[in-house]
Design an enzyme around this catalytic site. Sequence first.
Site, PDB file in Angstrom:
ATOM      1  N   ASP A 131       7.074  -5.412  -2.657  1.00 38.25           N
ATOM      2  CA  ASP A 131       5.739  -5.667  -3.196  1.00 38.25           C
ATOM      3  C   ASP A 131       5.812  -6.327  -4.579  1.00 38.25           C
ATOM      4  O   ASP A 131       6.806  -6.191  -5.284  1.00 38.25           O
ATOM      5  CB  ASP A 131       4.990  -4.336  -3.380  1.00 38.25           C
ATOM      6  CG  ASP A 131       5.016  -3.482  -2.128  1.00 38.25           C
ATOM      7  OD1 ASP A 131       4.766  -4.032  -1.042  1.00 38.25           O
ATOM      8  OD2 ASP A 131       5.292  -2.272  -2.244  1.00 38.25           O
ATOM      9  N   ASP A 170       5.358  -8.860   1.164  1.00 35.87           N
ATOM     10  CA  ASP A 170       4.833  -7.508   1.351  1.00 35.87           C
ATOM     11  C   ASP A 170       3.510  -7.380   0.581  1.00 35.87           C
ATOM     12  O   ASP A 170       2.777  -8.356   0.456  1.00 35.87           O
ATOM     13  CB  ASP A 170       5.901  -6.492   0.920  1.00 35.87           C
ATOM     14  CG  ASP A 170       5.770  -5.187   1.687  1.00 35.87           C
ATOM     15  OD1 ASP A 170       4.650  -4.836   2.084  1.00 35.87           O
ATOM     16  OD2 ASP A 170       6.780  -4.495   1.877  1.00 35.87           O
ATOM     17  N   ASP A 201       1.048  -2.012  -4.181  1.00 39.73           N
ATOM     18  CA  ASP A 201       1.023  -0.889  -3.247  1.00 39.73           C
ATOM     19  C   ASP A 201       1.237   0.439  -3.988  1.00 39.73           C
ATOM     20  O   ASP A 201       2.036   0.514  -4.932  1.00 39.73           O
ATOM     21  CB  ASP A 201       2.077  -1.067  -2.154  1.00 39.73           C
ATOM     22  CG  ASP A 201       1.646  -2.098  -1.102  1.00 39.73           C
ATOM     23  OD1 ASP A 201       0.615  -2.778  -1.326  1.00 39.73           O
ATOM     24  OD2 ASP A 201       2.340  -2.221  -0.078  1.00 39.73           O
ATOM     25  N   ARG A 236      -6.184  -5.435   3.567  1.00 38.27           N
ATOM     26  CA  ARG A 236      -5.846  -4.398   2.574  1.00 38.27           C
ATOM     27  C   ARG A 236      -6.458  -4.654   1.200  1.00 38.27           C
ATOM     28  O   ARG A 236      -5.759  -4.771   0.200  1.00 38.27           O
ATOM     29  CB  ARG A 236      -4.335  -4.231   2.444  1.00 38.27           C
ATOM     30  CG  ARG A 236      -3.638  -4.036   3.782  1.00 38.27           C
ATOM     31  CD  ARG A 236      -2.160  -3.739   3.617  1.00 38.27           C
ATOM     32  NE  ARG A 236      -1.520  -3.613   4.920  1.00 38.27           N
ATOM     33  CZ  ARG A 236      -0.213  -3.402   5.104  1.00 38.27           C
ATOM     34  NH1 ARG A 236       0.593  -3.308   4.057  1.00 38.27           N
ATOM     35  NH2 ARG A 236       0.274  -3.276   6.310  1.00 38.27           N
TER      36      ARG A 236
END
Length: 332
Positions: A124, A153, A157, A210
């Site tokens: 990430d 990714d 996160d 997301r």
Amino acid sequence: MKTLFLASLASLNFLTAAAPAGCDFSLVGFAKDNPIGPTTGGQGGKTIKVTSPAELAAAVQGNEPAIIIAQGAFNLTSRLKVGSNKSLIGAGSGALITGSGITINSNTNVIIRNLAIRNILDNDGITIQNSTRVWIDHNEFSSDLDHGPDHYDGQCDIVRASDWITVSWNYFHDHWKSSLVGNSDALRDVDSGHLHVTYHHNYWRHEGTRGPAGRFGHQHVFNNLYEDFLYQAIHSRSDNQVLVEGNVFRGNTREALSTYGLVIPDDSPNTSPEGDWELDGFANLGAKNDWGTATINITQVGNFTRAPYRYKLTPLKQVVKVVKAGVGLGKI
Ligand SMILES: *[C@@H]1O[C@H](CO)[C@@H](O)[C@H](O)[C@H]1NC(C)=O
Ligand SMILES: *[C@@H]1O[C@H](CO)[C@@H](O)[C@H](O)[C@H]1NC(C)=O
Ligand SMILES: *[C@@H]1O[C@H](CO)[C@@H](O)[C@H](O)[C@H]1NC(C)=O
Ligand SMILES: *[C@@H]1O[C@H](CO)[C@@H](O)[C@H](O)[C@H]1NC(C)=O
Ligand SMILES: *[C@@H]1O[C@H](CO)[C@@H](O)[C@H](O)[C@H]1NC(C)=O
């Protein structure tokens, strides 16, 4: 009376002169108001200016409070592991991070501001793992959507029982999977009771999924601007709860909000071409949102009906202007 009132207004204007009209850049939300104390980062520590990846990596180590001012471009060859009690701030119009992203693992009290984080391939852009009190503010995250959902990714996160986090005034653009909260439906025991995150005044433009997607936690999502968020913006699954208010959705945005448990194939085709089934999540709607042409699918209304802290909503009609004026680099 009148004179006094004008005088106090004038001093207020002076104090907030740096932010564009309608923007409040102070820390708001779970990273400020929580049971373990406000996020202060490196406050009280020494200020360290860094200009090379080696200097940067050294400066962010350990638990001593420090304010690290990063100047220029940093093409990292391994993850930048940021310790506790740190403020990492890009100088001027922002510092550039490429090559490898940033990890905050098993630490507390970290502030990250004014960084451009681009095309990170190893993991990430930022991973917050088993960590508490983190403020991610005024950064810009970007790559491209040209290689499918799993080439890069996440952008930011938040996983493994992390807690008391605010993600504010960031510009997330041109990327598939933006911000995952809770990275597996198998982590119920680890994550439940944690993952309290405030997302406010972020600008998400040309993204896939997301924005954010949560499991097992609580996310307060307010006053964000979504433009061309192609597949699914806010997703609440696996008993996760979201409070969604005062957000604006524009352009080619298919689904603004879903609590339907299916992890859609547009998000994770790597595990199953039909998508992955999980339990549904919960959503509550607070102040009015402007969904534009996007759909919403709330299968379960929850009990996260109000945020347990003080915050000021930007009026819905001003969200586009205020968010565009306030997000990203060179604003703080
Ligand atoms: C970063 O370094 C790698 C490895 O040397 C190189 O391939 C890449 O082009 C560099 N990226 C930037 C943005 O300089
Ligand atoms: C810094 O962080 C640690 C946790 O890793 C904490 O125990 C400590 O009190 C903090 N130090 C200061 C000076 O704030
Ligand atoms: C989580 O972080 C704490 C420090 O805050 C540490 O004691 C613990 O071992 C970490 N747990 C895991 C699973 O990494
Ligand atoms: C909403 O979710 C349900 C499942 O609970 C699904 O059957 C339905 O197609 C979805 N509706 C929309 C409008 O997406
Ligand atoms: C809120 O709802 C969740 C899910 O149904 C439940 O587990 C929890 O106990 C509820 N909390 C309160 C305070 O009612």
